[in-house]
Design a protein around this motif. Structure first.
Motif, PDB file in Angstrom:
ATOM      1  N   LEU A  58       0.830  -1.198   0.000  1.00  0.00           N
ATOM      2  CA  LEU A  58       0.000   0.000   0.000  1.00  0.00           C
ATOM      3  C   LEU A  58       0.872   1.259   0.000  1.00  0.00           C
ATOM      4  N   ALA A  59       0.474   2.205  -0.790  1.00  0.00           N
ATOM      5  CA  ALA A  59       1.131   3.514  -0.815  1.00  0.00           C
ATOM      6  C   ALA A  59       0.100   4.568  -0.431  1.00  0.00           C
ATOM      7  N   SER A  60       0.577   5.667   0.088  1.00  0.00           N
ATOM      8  CA  SER A  60      -0.340   6.720   0.545  1.00  0.00           C
ATOM      9  C   SER A  60      -0.083   8.003  -0.220  1.00  0.00           C
ATOM     10  N   TYR A  61      -1.157   8.754  -0.377  1.00  0.00           N
ATOM     11  CA  TYR A  61      -1.084  10.065  -1.023  1.00  0.00           C
ATOM     12  C   TYR A  61      -1.731  11.076  -0.104  1.00  0.00           C
ATOM     13  N   SER A  62      -1.083  12.171   0.137  1.00  0.00           N
ATOM     14  CA  SER A  62      -1.645  13.237   0.964  1.00  0.00           C
ATOM     15  C   SER A  62      -1.355  14.575   0.313  1.00  0.00           C
ATOM     16  N   THR A  63      -2.140  15.559   0.685  1.00  0.00           N
ATOM     17  CA  THR A  63      -2.005  16.868   0.079  1.00  0.00           C
ATOM     18  C   THR A  63      -2.270  17.947   1.115  1.00  0.00           C
ATOM     19  N   GLN A  64      -1.904  19.149   0.818  1.00  0.00           N
ATOM     20  CA  GLN A  64      -2.210  20.285   1.668  1.00  0.00           C
ATOM     21  C   GLN A  64      -3.684  20.673   1.491  1.00  0.00           C
ATOM     22  N   PRO A  65      -4.260  21.349   2.486  1.00  0.00           N
ATOM     23  CA  PRO A  65      -5.666  21.787   2.341  1.00  0.00           C
ATOM     24  C   PRO A  65      -5.860  22.653   1.100  1.00  0.00           C
ATOM     25  N   GLU A  66      -6.916  22.346   0.360  1.00  0.00           N
ATOM     26  CA  GLU A  66      -7.225  23.089  -0.853  1.00  0.00           C
ATOM     27  C   GLU A  66      -8.650  23.628  -0.770  1.00  0.00           C
ATOM     28  N   SER A  67      -8.911  24.682  -1.510  1.00  0.00           N
ATOM     29  CA  SER A  67     -10.207  25.349  -1.459  1.00  0.00           C
ATOM     30  C   SER A  67     -11.185  24.700  -2.440  1.00  0.00           C
ATOM     31  N   TYR A  68     -12.400  24.444  -1.950  1.00  0.00           N
ATOM     32  CA  TYR A  68     -13.493  23.914  -2.759  1.00  0.00           C
ATOM     33  C   TYR A  68     -14.707  24.810  -2.544  1.00  0.00           C
TER      34      TYR A  68
END
Length: 282
Positions: A58-68
């Motif tokens: 398993l690999a993980s992907y994460s990101t910084q908070p983004e505007s929606y």
């Protein structure tokens, strides 16, 4: 010696090892010809074939908070992470080549579907609603897209939902105004209840004082009646002594102060004085 060394290098280049956590894609002249997924030692043609190893874990992907944008076109910050794995090594290699490219594609696809789901929901539901109901459609839609890349999206989770600073300040001001209004209502209700309690207390105080005054007057009346009864009994037993005693009480109260009394010497008030003076010959 050089020939022996060359043979050893050629033999070492002819074998490769696949670990339990890996899949191997065998390339021949740069084109994939087969996939090896079972761990072990394998043979390949040196100088002709090459091997690319892909991680099966398993690999993980994460990101910084983004505007929606929500359905009311209000901005909201969403931070998510995803877990994924390679399910079809050959498809994966021919479509995205490596994990870095796969991460970028996964981020783009998940963000696209997440933006669509957030755009269907009001702001309050995005912040306080059931996040699983928002994520399940994203996970299903993203998986359909990623299958063509040989990738399985195992899980997507929302880490944090927040508001941009400018929106957050507006929300704080609105909450402060609502709490102030609510506090004023509580104060008004409290003042009204206090006034009712004071009025009830004043009413009870007046009633208590009235009852006490009535009881005092009754007791005074009873006392006066008993005193009159006692005086009457005493007068009946010895009228002369009773008259003398009452006169002494009158002398004590009248003559003991600084007040001036103007009375005739023949007044009945001084009858006991006259009797005493006559008895002494004066």
């Amino acid at each position: 010696m050089l020939v022996l060394l060359g043979i050893l290098l050629l033999v070492s280049a002819s074998f490769y090892t696949v670990r339990m956590t890996q899949s191997a894609v065998v390339l021949e002249f740069g084109k994939p010809v087969r996939v090896v997924e079972q761990p072990g030692l394998y043979f390949k043609w040196p100088l002709v074939q090459d091997v690319i190893f892909l991680d099966k874990r398993l690999a993980s992907y994460s990101t910084q908070p983004e505007s929606y944008l929500t359905v009311e076109k209000k901005p909201v910050l969403v931070d998510f992470y995803a877990e994924w794995r390679i399910t079809k090594p050959l498809v994966f290699y021919t479509s995205v080549r490596n994990a870095a490219t796969a991460q970028a594609r996964i981020g783009d696809i998940v963000r696209s579907f997440l933006r669509g789901e957030v755009g269907k929901m009001p702001l309050e539901a995005v912040i306080t609603g059931n996040r699983k109901q928002m994520i399940d459609p994203v996970l299903a839609s993203a998986n359909q897209r990623l299958q063509a890349l040989g990738i399985q999206l195992v899980d997507v989770r929302i880490l944090q939902v927040g508001l941009p600073p400018e929106v957050l300040q507006a929300v704080y001001k609105r909450m402060e105004a609502e709490r102030t209004q609510e506090a004023n209502e509580y104060r008004s209700r409290g003042a009204e209840a206090a006034a009712e309690i004071r009025a009830q207390a004043d009413k009870e105080k007046t009633q208590i004082l009235a009852d006490a005054y009535r009881q005092v007057e009754e007791l005074k009346g009873q006392g006066d009646a008993e005193a009159g009864n006692i005086y009457g009994q005493a007068y009946g037993k010895n009228p002369a002594f009773f008259s003398f005693y009452r006169s002494l009480e009158a002398y004590r109260q009248s003559l003991g102060g600084k007040d001036v009394l103007v009375l005739s010497p023949d007044s009945p008030f001084f009858k006991y004085f006259r009797h005493t003076l006559e008895a002494s010959g004066k």
